[in-house]
Enzyme design. Structure first.
Site, short mmCIF file in Angstrom:
data_model
loop_
_atom_site.label_atom_id
_atom_site.label_comp_id
_atom_site.label_asym_id
_atom_site.label_seq_id
_atom_site.Cartn_x
_atom_site.Cartn_y
_atom_site.Cartn_z
N THR A 18 0.80 -1.15 -0.06
CA THR A 18 0.01 0.11 -0.04
C THR A 18 0.78 1.20 0.03
OG1 THR A 18 -1.65 -1.21 1.17
CG2 THR A 18 -1.85 0.96 1.03
N LYS A 39 -8.16 -1.52 -4.14
CA LYS A 39 -8.10 -2.51 -3.35
C LYS A 39 -9.26 -3.65 -3.35
CE LYS A 39 -5.99 -4.84 0.34
NZ LYS A 39 -4.66 -5.17 0.70
N GLU A 114 -4.19 -3.31 -6.07
CA GLU A 114 -3.44 -4.13 -4.90
C GLU A 114 -3.96 -5.46 -4.51
OE1 GLU A 114 -2.71 -1.83 -1.40
OE2 GLU A 114 -2.16 -3.69 -0.32
N GLY A 115 -3.56 -6.47 -4.54
CA GLY A 115 -3.90 -7.74 -4.08
C GLY A 115 -3.93 -7.60 -2.57
N GLY A 117 -2.24 -9.55 0.80
CA GLY A 117 -1.10 -10.44 1.21
C GLY A 117 -0.40 -10.96 -0.11
#
Ligand SMILES: Nc1ncnc2c1ncn2[C@@H]1O[C@H](COP(=O)(O)OP(=O)(O)OP(=O)(O)O)[C@@H](O)[C@H]1O
Ligand SMILES: [Mg+2]
Length: 225
Positions: A18, A39, A114-115, A117
């Site tokens: 992030t 996200k 953003e994935g 993990g």
């Protein structure tokens, strides 16, 4: 022209995805690019607050992107499948989530996803986040902490990406607050073993402006795909 879309993932949780994505968003915006940073699946949302999504959306100047139809929010700070096994609602099927992300990809030059993990975090019983990247047909930006142990994680992630036909836009070595001996040699090893993979370094810094200027240098590497 369709936007450049990238899937920001890495070798684990809490490694700086992030922070990096915010810096990249700021760097791209300061060049006049229109950016969306989302996200789509976030767990550990206390009281329903998706902190990562909020930070990304704010950096992109599109607060409404923090919560879009079809995105998934989980309460427990667990992988989505682990949270499902604890009784939380499962995330949507991957094709449905990919459609929701497609709908959030308009009206931008650069879309950063953003994935949650690492790349192979279990999404459901049979899928991982790598399957989401495949469904999105999106190159990866793979982050790894630059420390002892990173080489194994890098090799595993590169192998997993290759096995799925996923392109790696860049492998980003994120500095740690205190560098260890491996931090000096990790990049050299990876350069020799994977000459086709573009390597970049991102600093550990409390200064957001410094992080954004480092991300601006990475932007050239990352956009040249
Ligand atoms: N480059 C950096 N410089 C300084 N601090 C950093 C940096 N990267 C990460 N941090 C610190 O580490 C914390 C975790 O980073 P971040 O939230 O970006 O990780 P993440 O990979 O996105 O985690 P998650 O898997 O939960 O999404 C940040 O809140 C910040 O305090
Ligand atoms: Mg994050």
């Amino acid at each position: 022209m369709s936007p450049t879309r990238l899937f920001v993932t890495g070798t684990g949780t809490g490694i700086g995805k992030t922070v990096f994505t915010v810096a990249l968003t700021q760097a791209a915006r300061s060049r006049g690019l229109r950016v969306r940073a989302v996200k789509p699946v976030e767990t550990g949302c206390l009281g329903g607050r998706a902190e990562d999504a909020l930070a990304l959306a704010a950096a992109a100047g599109r607060p409404e992107d923090a919560e879009l139809p079809g995105f998934h929010r989980g309460e427990r700070p667990l992988a989505p499948f682990a949270a499902t096994l604890e009784g939380e609602p499962p995330p949507p099927p991957i094709p449905a989530l990919a459609r929701a992300i497609d709908a959030a990809s308009d009206d931008a030059d650069l879309v950063l996803v953003e994935g949650a993990g690492g790349l192979l975090v279990p999404y459901d019983e049979t899928h991982t986040f790598a399957d989401l990247a495949v469904a999105l047909a999106t190159p990866l930006v793979l982050l790894l902490p630059n420390e002892l142990g990173a080489l194994h994680h890098a090799e595993a992630a590169i192998e997993a990406a290759k096995a799925r036909g996923l392109q790696i836009a860049a492998l980003v070595l994120v500095a740690r607050p205190a560098a260890d001996l491996a931090a000096e040699s990790n990049a050299r090893v990876l350069e020799r073993r994977h000459p086709a993979v573009r390597l970049a370094a991102f600093p550990w810094s409390e200064d957001a402006a410094h992080r954004a200027s480092a991300a601006s240098r990475l932007l050239d590497i990352i956009l040249d795909t």
